[in-house]
Design an enzyme around this catalytic site. Sequence first.
Site, PDB file in Angstrom:
ATOM      1  N   THR A 134      18.911 -12.990   6.851  1.00 34.03           N
ATOM      2  CA  THR A 134      18.040 -14.029   6.284  1.00 34.03           C
ATOM      3  C   THR A 134      17.988 -15.197   7.253  1.00 34.03           C
ATOM      4  O   THR A 134      19.014 -15.534   7.864  1.00 34.03           O
ATOM      5  CB  THR A 134      18.542 -14.534   4.907  1.00 34.03           C
ATOM      6  OG1 THR A 134      17.891 -15.784   4.605  1.00 34.03           O
ATOM      7  CG2 THR A 134      20.046 -14.767   4.864  1.00 34.03           C
TER       8      THR A 134
ATOM      9  N   ARG B 183      10.599  -7.837  -2.653  1.00 35.69           N
ATOM     10  CA  ARG B 183      11.458  -8.471  -3.660  1.00 35.69           C
ATOM     11  C   ARG B 183      11.129  -7.708  -4.933  1.00 35.69           C
ATOM     12  O   ARG B 183      10.007  -7.788  -5.430  1.00 35.69           O
ATOM     13  CB  ARG B 183      11.117  -9.955  -3.803  1.00 35.69           C
ATOM     14  CG  ARG B 183      11.281 -10.760  -2.488  1.00 35.69           C
ATOM     15  CD  ARG B 183      11.224 -12.238  -2.759  1.00 35.69           C
ATOM     16  NE  ARG B 183      11.005 -13.035  -1.550  1.00 35.69           N
ATOM     17  CZ  ARG B 183      11.968 -13.442  -0.727  1.00 35.69           C
ATOM     18  NH1 ARG B 183      13.219 -13.102  -0.956  1.00 35.69           N
ATOM     19  NH2 ARG B 183      11.689 -14.176   0.335  1.00 35.69           N
TER      20      ARG B 183
ATOM     21  N   GLY C 235      13.384 -11.448   2.025  1.00 42.30           N
ATOM     22  CA  GLY C 235      12.557 -11.973   3.118  1.00 42.30           C
ATOM     23  C   GLY C 235      12.947 -11.321   4.439  1.00 42.30           C
ATOM     24  O   GLY C 235      14.127 -11.214   4.751  1.00 42.30           O
TER      25      GLY C 235
ATOM     26  N   ASP D  40      21.363 -12.927  -0.441  1.00 41.46           N
ATOM     27  CA  ASP D  40      22.240 -12.855  -1.619  1.00 41.46           C
ATOM     28  C   ASP D  40      21.618 -12.084  -2.784  1.00 41.46           C
ATOM     29  O   ASP D  40      22.309 -11.343  -3.479  1.00 41.46           O
ATOM     30  CB  ASP D  40      22.713 -14.249  -2.043  1.00 41.46           C
ATOM     31  CG  ASP D  40      21.592 -15.131  -2.552  1.00 41.46           C
ATOM     32  OD1 ASP D  40      20.430 -14.866  -2.183  1.00 41.46           O
ATOM     33  OD2 ASP D  40      21.874 -16.071  -3.314  1.00 41.46           O
TER      34      ASP D  40
ATOM     35  N   ASP E  45      22.499 -18.794   4.603  1.00 43.53           N
ATOM     36  CA  ASP E  45      23.138 -19.327   3.399  1.00 43.53           C
ATOM     37  C   ASP E  45      24.117 -18.339   2.751  1.00 43.53           C
ATOM     38  O   ASP E  45      24.287 -18.349   1.535  1.00 43.53           O
ATOM     39  CB  ASP E  45      22.056 -19.752   2.381  1.00 43.53           C
ATOM     40  CG  ASP E  45      21.142 -18.598   1.998  1.00 43.53           C
ATOM     41  OD1 ASP E  45      21.213 -17.523   2.632  1.00 43.53           O
ATOM     42  OD2 ASP E  45      20.349 -18.767   1.061  1.00 43.53           O
TER      43      ASP E  45
ATOM     44  N   ASP F 191      17.850 -18.127   6.424  1.00 43.11           N
ATOM     45  CA  ASP F 191      18.404 -19.321   5.760  1.00 43.11           C
ATOM     46  C   ASP F 191      19.859 -19.625   6.129  1.00 43.11           C
ATOM     47  O   ASP F 191      20.324 -20.736   5.898  1.00 43.11           O
ATOM     48  CB  ASP F 191      18.316 -19.166   4.235  1.00 43.11           C
ATOM     49  CG  ASP F 191      16.888 -18.969   3.761  1.00 43.11           C
ATOM     50  OD1 ASP F 191      15.965 -19.366   4.494  1.00 43.11           O
ATOM     51  OD2 ASP F 191      16.698 -18.415   2.664  1.00 43.11           O
TER      52      ASP F 191
ATOM     53  N   ALA G 142      15.533 -35.125  16.284  1.00 43.41           N
ATOM     54  CA  ALA G 142      14.911 -35.824  15.151  1.00 43.41           C
ATOM     55  C   ALA G 142      15.694 -37.087  14.806  1.00 43.41           C
ATOM     56  O   ALA G 142      16.878 -37.210  15.133  1.00 43.41           O
ATOM     57  CB  ALA G 142      14.880 -34.891  13.940  1.00 43.41           C
TER      58      ALA G 142
ATOM     59  N   ARG H  33      15.216 -22.383   1.717  1.00 47.26           N
ATOM     60  CA  ARG H  33      15.498 -22.346   0.270  1.00 47.26           C
ATOM     61  C   ARG H  33      16.349 -23.537  -0.146  1.00 47.26           C
ATOM     62  O   ARG H  33      16.009 -24.657   0.118  1.00 47.26           O
ATOM     63  CB  ARG H  33      16.166 -21.021  -0.105  1.00 47.26           C
ATOM     64  CG  ARG H  33      15.182 -19.945  -0.437  1.00 47.26           C
ATOM     65  CD  ARG H  33      15.764 -18.835  -1.224  1.00 47.26           C
ATOM     66  NE  ARG H  33      17.077 -18.448  -0.769  1.00 47.26           N
ATOM     67  CZ  ARG H  33      17.878 -17.627  -1.403  1.00 47.26           C
ATOM     68  NH1 ARG H  33      17.493 -17.113  -2.542  1.00 47.26           N
ATOM     69  NH2 ARG H  33      19.048 -17.294  -0.932  1.00 47.26           N
TER      70      ARG H  33
ATOM     71  N   ARG I 160      21.804   4.747  14.867  1.00 43.99           N
ATOM     72  CA  ARG I 160      22.435   5.349  16.058  1.00 43.99           C
ATOM     73  C   ARG I 160      23.952   5.413  15.922  1.00 43.99           C
ATOM     74  O   ARG I 160      24.583   6.356  16.401  1.00 43.99           O
ATOM     75  CB  ARG I 160      22.005   4.595  17.305  1.00 43.99           C
ATOM     76  CG  ARG I 160      20.510   4.820  17.537  1.00 43.99           C
ATOM     77  CD  ARG I 160      20.115   4.667  18.963  1.00 43.99           C
ATOM     78  NE  ARG I 160      18.709   5.039  19.122  1.00 43.99           N
ATOM     79  CZ  ARG I 160      17.935   4.602  20.100  1.00 43.99           C
ATOM     80  NH1 ARG I 160      18.421   3.784  21.011  1.00 43.99           N
ATOM     81  NH2 ARG I 160      16.687   5.013  20.187  1.00 43.99           N
TER      82      ARG I 160
HETATM   83  O1  F6P Z   1      14.894 -16.537   2.227  1.00 43.78           O
HETATM   84  C1  F6P Z   1      14.018 -16.591   3.312  1.00 43.78           C
HETATM   85  C2  F6P Z   1      12.828 -17.454   3.000  1.00 43.78           C
HETATM   86  O2  F6P Z   1      11.992 -17.496   4.135  1.00 43.78           O
HETATM   87  C3  F6P Z   1      13.154 -18.865   2.523  1.00 43.78           C
HETATM   88  O3  F6P Z   1      13.477 -19.746   3.560  1.00 43.78           O
HETATM   89  C4  F6P Z   1      11.895 -19.226   1.794  1.00 43.78           C
HETATM   90  O4  F6P Z   1      12.123 -20.191   0.794  1.00 43.78           O
HETATM   91  C5  F6P Z   1      11.488 -17.911   1.171  1.00 43.78           C
HETATM   92  O5  F6P Z   1      12.089 -16.885   1.923  1.00 43.78           O
HETATM   93  C6  F6P Z   1      10.009 -17.679   1.112  1.00 43.78           C
HETATM   94  O6  F6P Z   1       9.806 -16.478   0.446  1.00 43.78           O
HETATM   95  P1  F6P Z   1       8.424 -15.713   0.410  1.00 43.78           P
HETATM   96  O7  F6P Z   1       8.223 -15.062   1.735  1.00 43.78           O
HETATM   97  O8  F6P Z   1       8.595 -14.728  -0.691  1.00 43.78           O
HETATM   98  O9  F6P Z   1       7.362 -16.731   0.139  1.00 43.78           O
END
Ligand code: F6P
Length: 322
Positions: free
Chosen positions: A126, A72, A11, A103, A130, A128, A187, A172, A25
Amino acid sequence: MRRIAVLTSGGDAPGMNAAVRAVVRAADARGIEPYGVRDGFAGLIQGRIEPMGARSVSGILHLGGTVLGTARSPQFRTTEGRREALTHLDRAEIEGLVVIGGDGSFRGADALSREGHVRVAGIPGTIDNDLSGTDFTLGFDTAVNTALELIDRIRDTAASHQRLFFVEVMGRKSGWLALYCGLAGGATEALVPERPTDIPLLRQRVLHSFELGKRFCIVVVAEGDDAGGAYSVAERVAEGTDLDYRVTTLGHVQRGGPPNMRDRILGALLGDAAVTALAEGADRVMVGLRRGEIVRTPLERTWTHIDRIPEDLLELMDRLAR
Ligand code: F6P
């Protein structure tokens, strides 16, 4: 090291372009010839490797997405796919590869380096956040800020109607985005995969919140939460009440847009650090930033270890939501 290539994978995330620019660079400054690979590992399998130079990355620092393109690639998960990729890397005489991604991308990069002669360095990219081995991944900060801007807009309309809103964010299987959006967005609750969701308790908290005189109530839901997506959570929370609720799924808007200052700086630091790592002979490492220091983490550790979300921030949000 004479030649290195850089690719973006998985992503896209804001700040990837800043990192690409820094890799190109920093390599150029060290007398290493920089190359770019189009469309991630999918492009590598097709041999789409192009020479780059300091000028070819002009004017990209502030752009969202990735100018190199990303993908991907299921084919890259196979040994045949990786063999194909290695043939192209050998032919182009690439000795080092910088992989900017998450990852899944690092697993692929790790396998590639074990099966061939190319050394690899990863840059965590990313939204995320993560990956173990860095406080923050490229794109996380910008994505949180983008989501916050939207949550602020939702608050305007929520307060006007005295409504309850469920806002689903990405992430994710991780709750970093939800936690930071929840805390910074004021929130009532952030539902994260790392903490089991108790629907009756959540209902009670929401009702109590309106009893306290609040005009709005926002519940941020991580897409990977154990209770399911925001729509199903909302239905179950509202069951048996007369709560007027709405659901908003933020989706891919969180991924787009220009990187903010933090992600540009992080891209610059990590792009330079990845080139340094390869030039110094490192292999199968991810470069990250921990408490202001550049650190190298074995690639494998980035997916075998999990940096837990800071639970104290969840508790802080609970304390402040009154
Ligand atoms: O890993 C980044 C992310 O945006 C996640 O938060 C999400 O679940 C996923 O990619 C969505 O993937 P795609 O763009 O393939 O729908």
